[in-house]
Design an enzyme around this catalytic site. Structure first.
Site, PDB file in Angstrom:
ATOM      1  N   ASP A  41       0.856  -1.182   0.000  1.00 19.98           N
ATOM      2  CA  ASP A  41       0.000   0.000   0.000  1.00 19.98           C
ATOM      3  C   ASP A  41       0.893   1.232   0.000  1.00 19.98           C
ATOM      4  O   ASP A  41       2.017   1.187   0.512  1.00 19.98           O
ATOM      5  CB  ASP A  41      -0.921   0.021   1.233  1.00 19.98           C
ATOM      6  CG  ASP A  41      -2.170   0.855   1.023  1.00 19.98           C
ATOM      7  OD1 ASP A  41      -2.049   2.094   0.959  1.00 19.98           O
ATOM      8  OD2 ASP A  41      -3.260   0.284   0.920  1.00 19.98           O
ATOM      9  N   ASP A  53       3.612   2.711  -4.378  1.00 16.37           N
ATOM     10  CA  ASP A  53       2.853   3.677  -5.163  1.00 16.37           C
ATOM     11  C   ASP A  53       2.588   2.997  -6.500  1.00 16.37           C
ATOM     12  O   ASP A  53       3.499   2.828  -7.321  1.00 16.37           O
ATOM     13  CB  ASP A  53       3.674   4.952  -5.353  1.00 16.37           C
ATOM     14  CG  ASP A  53       3.012   5.959  -6.283  1.00 16.37           C
ATOM     15  OD1 ASP A  53       1.921   5.667  -6.835  1.00 16.37           O
ATOM     16  OD2 ASP A  53       3.586   7.050  -6.480  1.00 16.37           O
ATOM     17  N   VAL A  54       1.352   2.588  -6.736  1.00 17.98           N
ATOM     18  CA  VAL A  54       1.059   1.772  -7.911  1.00 17.98           C
ATOM     19  C   VAL A  54       1.264   2.520  -9.221  1.00 17.98           C
ATOM     20  O   VAL A  54       1.321   1.894 -10.286  1.00 17.98           O
ATOM     21  CB  VAL A  54      -0.382   1.196  -7.860  1.00 17.98           C
ATOM     22  CG1 VAL A  54      -0.554   0.255  -6.680  1.00 17.98           C
ATOM     23  CG2 VAL A  54      -1.418   2.302  -7.845  1.00 17.98           C
ATOM     24  N   TYR A  92     -14.621   7.850 -13.057  1.00 18.41           N
ATOM     25  CA  TYR A  92     -14.444   6.551 -12.395  1.00 18.41           C
ATOM     26  C   TYR A  92     -14.869   5.431 -13.333  1.00 18.41           C
ATOM     27  O   TYR A  92     -14.184   4.416 -13.462  1.00 18.41           O
ATOM     28  CB  TYR A  92     -15.266   6.533 -11.111  1.00 18.41           C
ATOM     29  CG  TYR A  92     -15.060   5.308 -10.253  1.00 18.41           C
ATOM     30  CD1 TYR A  92     -13.886   5.142  -9.517  1.00 18.41           C
ATOM     31  CD2 TYR A  92     -16.038   4.325 -10.160  1.00 18.41           C
ATOM     32  CE1 TYR A  92     -13.696   4.020  -8.717  1.00 18.41           C
ATOM     33  CE2 TYR A  92     -15.855   3.203  -9.365  1.00 18.41           C
ATOM     34  CZ  TYR A  92     -14.687   3.061  -8.652  1.00 18.41           C
ATOM     35  OH  TYR A  92     -14.505   1.946  -7.859  1.00 18.41           O
ATOM     36  N   LYS A  95     -12.399   2.414 -14.659  1.00 20.65           N
ATOM     37  CA  LYS A  95     -12.717   1.017 -14.365  1.00 20.65           C
ATOM     38  C   LYS A  95     -13.111   0.240 -15.618  1.00 20.65           C
ATOM     39  O   LYS A  95     -12.875  -0.969 -15.714  1.00 20.65           O
ATOM     40  CB  LYS A  95     -13.827   0.951 -13.317  1.00 20.65           C
ATOM     41  CG  LYS A  95     -13.396   1.427 -11.933  1.00 20.65           C
ATOM     42  CD  LYS A  95     -12.265   0.579 -11.361  1.00 20.65           C
ATOM     43  CE  LYS A  95     -11.980   0.894  -9.910  1.00 20.65           C
ATOM     44  NZ  LYS A  95     -10.944   0.007  -9.328  1.00 20.65           N
TER      45      LYS A  95
END
Length: 261
Positions: free
Chosen positions: A36, A59-60, A152, A156
């Protein structure tokens, strides 16, 4: 022990679905890289699991961070079998309300982060002799449009089709990696807190959401974690490229208008 001998990384594991998923994986025998951007939260989850977990700062949106997270997991546990891409963020806004800052943040975390995770996991699983799956958490908003969360939905929706592309890539090359997208309805987790704060009444907000779900309640993080657990297990050996929808029949169709009870 459905994941006995397996090694997995879970993103967004400091809270909510990610935390529940990391705990479920460990319960079923996996060793888990608990990752995370909130390292303190990841450490708390790893501590709750015990020796079968390692906390990883991630940090993705950073390719370098992904390389270090996968390398650290392999150093600790010897290989990688699976990845659960859970980390995500959301901001409300119609197409006309949406700010470029919110758009860029959602695309960076929800879509670019998933893409980088898929790349890193495919490399690590292939190089270490792993065998498993990549599970990307999308949303019902990745299957249908919702007018007041336009950005969003876009982020997604990208996860949905990216997952299909990854599944085909791995299958065509006979890599021992499946890829599945998971699509939850509303989930009673910390991700709802900013919305609840804006509304001022969390209970009323949850009740309103539940009224839109035919089964009469919104999901718990564990409901989604159990679906992710199934998707990475060998029980789902022929599941790849298809969505898993956890929505309490929300997308099954409109409620009956012809009968009562």
């Amino acid at each position: 022990m459905r994941l006995q001998g397996k090694v997995a990384i879970v993103t967004g594991a400091a809270s909510g679905i990610g935390r529940a998923t990391a705990i479920a994986f460990a319960r079923e025998g996996a060793r888990v890289g608990v990752s995370d951007i909130n390292l303190a939260g990841a450490e708390a989850t790893a501590t709750a699991i015990g020796d079968a977990a390692i906390a990883l700062p991630l940090d993705v949106t950073s390719e370098a961070a992904w390389a270090e997270a996968t390398a650290a997991t392999v150093r600790r546990f010897g290989k990688l079998d699976s990845l659960a891409n859970v980390a995500g963020i959301g901001f409300p806004g119609t197409i006309m309300d949406l700010t470029i800052d919110h758009w860029n943040k959602m695309i960076a975390v929800n879509l670019t982060g998933v893409m980088l995770g898929c790349q890193a996991a495919i490399r690590a699983i292939s190089e270490t002799g792993g065998f498993g799956a990549i599970v990307n958490v999308s949303s019902l908003a990745g299957l249908v449009g919702i007018s007041d969360v336009a950005g969003y939905c876009a982020s997604k929706g990208g996860v949905t089709t990216l997952s299909k592309s990854v599944a085909l890539y791995c299958a065509e090359r006979r890599l021992p990696i499946r890829c599945v997208s998971v699509h939850p309805t509303y989930v009673d987790s910390e991700m709802l807190d900013p919305v609840a704060e804006a509304i001022g009444d969390r209970a009323a907000m949850v009740a309103a959401m539940a009224s839109l779900v035919p089964m009469g309640r919104i999901a718990k993080p564990e409901d989604i974690a159990n679906a992710i657990l199934f998707a990475v297990s060998d029980e789902a050996a022929m599941l790849s490229g298809s969505p898993l929808i956890i929505d309490g029949a929300q997308l099954a169709g409109p409620s009956s208008a012809h009968t009562k009870g």
